[in-house]
Design a protein around this motif. Sequence first.
Motif, PDB file in Angstrom:
ATOM      1  N   LYS A   1       3.792  13.252   6.748  1.00 18.19           N
ATOM      2  CA  LYS A   1       5.158  13.276   6.235  1.00 18.19           C
ATOM      3  C   LYS A   1       5.269  14.070   4.930  1.00 18.19           C
ATOM      4  O   LYS A   1       6.179  14.858   4.742  1.00 18.19           O
ATOM      5  CB  LYS A   1       5.620  11.837   6.017  1.00 18.19           C
ATOM      6  N   PHE A   2       4.325  13.819   4.053  1.00 15.29           N
ATOM      7  CA  PHE A   2       4.417  14.461   2.728  1.00 15.29           C
ATOM      8  C   PHE A   2       3.537  15.704   2.601  1.00 15.29           C
ATOM      9  O   PHE A   2       3.383  16.241   1.524  1.00 15.29           O
ATOM     10  CB  PHE A   2       4.074  13.450   1.633  1.00 15.29           C
TER      11      PHE A   2
ATOM     12  N   THR B   1       0.838  -1.204   0.000  1.00 14.14           N
ATOM     13  CA  THR B   1       0.000   0.000   0.000  1.00 14.14           C
ATOM     14  C   THR B   1       0.871   1.252   0.000  1.00 14.14           C
ATOM     15  O   THR B   1       0.623   2.192  -0.758  1.00 14.14           O
ATOM     16  CB  THR B   1      -0.903   0.000   1.258  1.00 14.14           C
ATOM     17  N   CYS B   2       1.882   1.212   0.835  1.00 12.45           N
ATOM     18  CA  CYS B   2       2.756   2.372   0.982  1.00 12.45           C
ATOM     19  C   CYS B   2       3.456   2.723  -0.337  1.00 12.45           C
ATOM     20  O   CYS B   2       3.624   3.898  -0.666  1.00 12.45           O
ATOM     21  CB  CYS B   2       3.776   2.041   2.052  1.00 12.45           C
ATOM     22  N   LEU B   3       3.833   1.692  -1.075  1.00 16.39           N
ATOM     23  CA  LEU B   3       4.531   1.926  -2.344  1.00 16.39           C
ATOM     24  C   LEU B   3       3.671   2.671  -3.364  1.00 16.39           C
ATOM     25  O   LEU B   3       4.181   3.267  -4.302  1.00 16.39           O
ATOM     26  CB  LEU B   3       4.988   0.584  -2.930  1.00 16.39           C
TER      27      LEU B   3
ATOM     28  N   ASP C   1      10.637   3.478   5.363  1.00 20.27           N
ATOM     29  CA  ASP C   1      10.672   4.405   6.506  1.00 20.27           C
ATOM     30  C   ASP C   1       9.278   4.595   7.086  1.00 20.27           C
ATOM     31  O   ASP C   1       9.083   4.558   8.298  1.00 20.27           O
ATOM     32  CB  ASP C   1      11.213   5.773   6.052  1.00 20.27           C
ATOM     33  N   VAL C   2       8.340   4.806   6.172  1.00 19.70           N
ATOM     34  CA  VAL C   2       6.956   5.030   6.615  1.00 19.70           C
ATOM     35  C   VAL C   2       6.418   3.768   7.292  1.00 19.70           C
ATOM     36  O   VAL C   2       5.714   3.839   8.308  1.00 19.70           O
ATOM     37  CB  VAL C   2       6.066   5.438   5.410  1.00 19.70           C
ATOM     38  N   LEU C   3       6.768   2.626   6.749  1.00 22.18           N
ATOM     39  CA  LEU C   3       6.306   1.359   7.321  1.00 22.18           C
ATOM     40  C   LEU C   3       6.816   1.197   8.756  1.00 22.18           C
ATOM     41  O   LEU C   3       6.071   0.808   9.664  1.00 22.18           O
ATOM     42  CB  LEU C   3       6.793   0.193   6.456  1.00 22.18           C
TER      43      LEU C   3
ATOM     44  N   LEU D   1      -1.714   5.841   6.481  1.00 22.38           N
ATOM     45  CA  LEU D   1      -2.076   6.972   5.608  1.00 22.38           C
ATOM     46  C   LEU D   1      -1.958   8.296   6.355  1.00 22.38           C
ATOM     47  O   LEU D   1      -1.566   9.307   5.773  1.00 22.38           O
ATOM     48  CB  LEU D   1      -3.493   6.781   5.058  1.00 22.38           C
ATOM     49  N   ASN D   2      -2.276   8.279   7.642  1.00 27.28           N
ATOM     50  CA  ASN D   2      -2.104   9.497   8.440  1.00 27.28           C
ATOM     51  C   ASN D   2      -0.636   9.891   8.519  1.00 27.28           C
ATOM     52  O   ASN D   2      -0.293  11.071   8.429  1.00 27.28           O
ATOM     53  CB  ASN D   2      -2.650   9.290   9.858  1.00 27.28           C
TER      54      ASN D   2
END
Lengths: 166, 281
Positions: A72-73, A22-24, A35-37, A66-67
Amino acid sequence: MKHDRKCQYKLYNFLAPKLLATCLRYTPSRAEAEDVLQESFIKIFAHLDTFRLDSKIDTWSIRIMLNILNNKFKWTYKYANRHDEIETAENITEVSIKNEGLEYDDLLKILHTLPELHRNVFNLFEIEGYTHKEIGEMFEISESTSRVYLYRAKILLQQTHKKLNY
Amino acid sequence: MKRAIPENIEELGAFYRSQMADSKVSVPDTLWGAIEKSLPASVLSTDAGASSTVTNTSTQTATVQSSISASSSAVSSTGSTLVGATVKAKILTGVAAKITAGVLISSGVVTTVYVANNATDKEGAVIENVNESIPNNANNQNTILYSDSLQLENAQESENQFDVDSKTDAAATKAEEAASKEASNINQKNKSELPVPSLDEKANTPPVNSTEKEPAAPVIDSKQEDAQATPKQQEPQSTNEEVTTSPQESKNDAPIKKKTFFEKKAAENKDSAGVLFKPKK
């Protein structure tokens, strides 16, 4: 569970492959996705006691992730104007796909040719199943703007497919 | 699964969803180490004993797993979920456990069960070797986690039983539980009571009849029992059919003796309990 490392590891094994996939879809690189994971799991373990039983644990975890992505972005598109001129596939990043059939990685590449807001709206609405209202709240845009960006994302994807002869 | 990209713009969303929604990506091995390092102390295990209690888990794992598999069939057969249910488990090795504050995370078919390490006995003492995650291999779709406290009570009980108390499933699970209990009892009975023919007996019985009439000892699968049979249907099948011999077999085993006059009279003069009485003159 909160203090049980073995259980935490089991939960990590169960969730990590899906969360990373999902993160990708949202991050520009794999390193950033990892990193996010990592950050997501710290938050998941810390807040596991707040998990309510009315949803699946993977859905709950994806929301947490997602939060984090949003923070982060800085996914704030307050000033995005839905009357902006639509991008064309000619302007977007080149993508080269060598395979005869489209694999997961190829579709990921195609998704990443989309501008960020288009991609995020498309991902959230079509793949994660968010509503336009939820997307609007997340990105600080109106529901109708979210709809417009979804439509534009689809047009861009179609153009990219044609360009790639798919 | 590869699929052609649809030309229609309206179908694009569904196409991407089908290809990407449930996708999984392999995670690098080093990532867990990094997460473990960066976990704050409040999230990690605080006492060293917590992980060292998992020393002799093999028995516990096996027994809890069998209990949980009974639960999973209960969930799937009734079609309803056990979210928010209180789960009581009696472990098959003879230790009865009750998950009092079990938290059921996720719904659907049980695949993985985590039992936390706060197991205590009636006196409140911590019981070792319960801290283990138990994979249930029935289906690999969802995960259910039981966390917090697991209290053991009535230690050394030797019943094969599993209770799932749920608002929705109570009746169904009780029936299934009874069926599985009875099936296991019957299985044990059959094993112990089935006659083992001696060489002499085999020689006396004609080969054709013996192969046709003597069924093999039944192996009753508890899962099948849960899904199909009710307890009432099971009783006659096992005890009567398997242990007693059919009329044809008894004919073959020994020649029928004709009863003498005195034997007949004696039989007539017996009451239902088999006690001899004198006929009234």
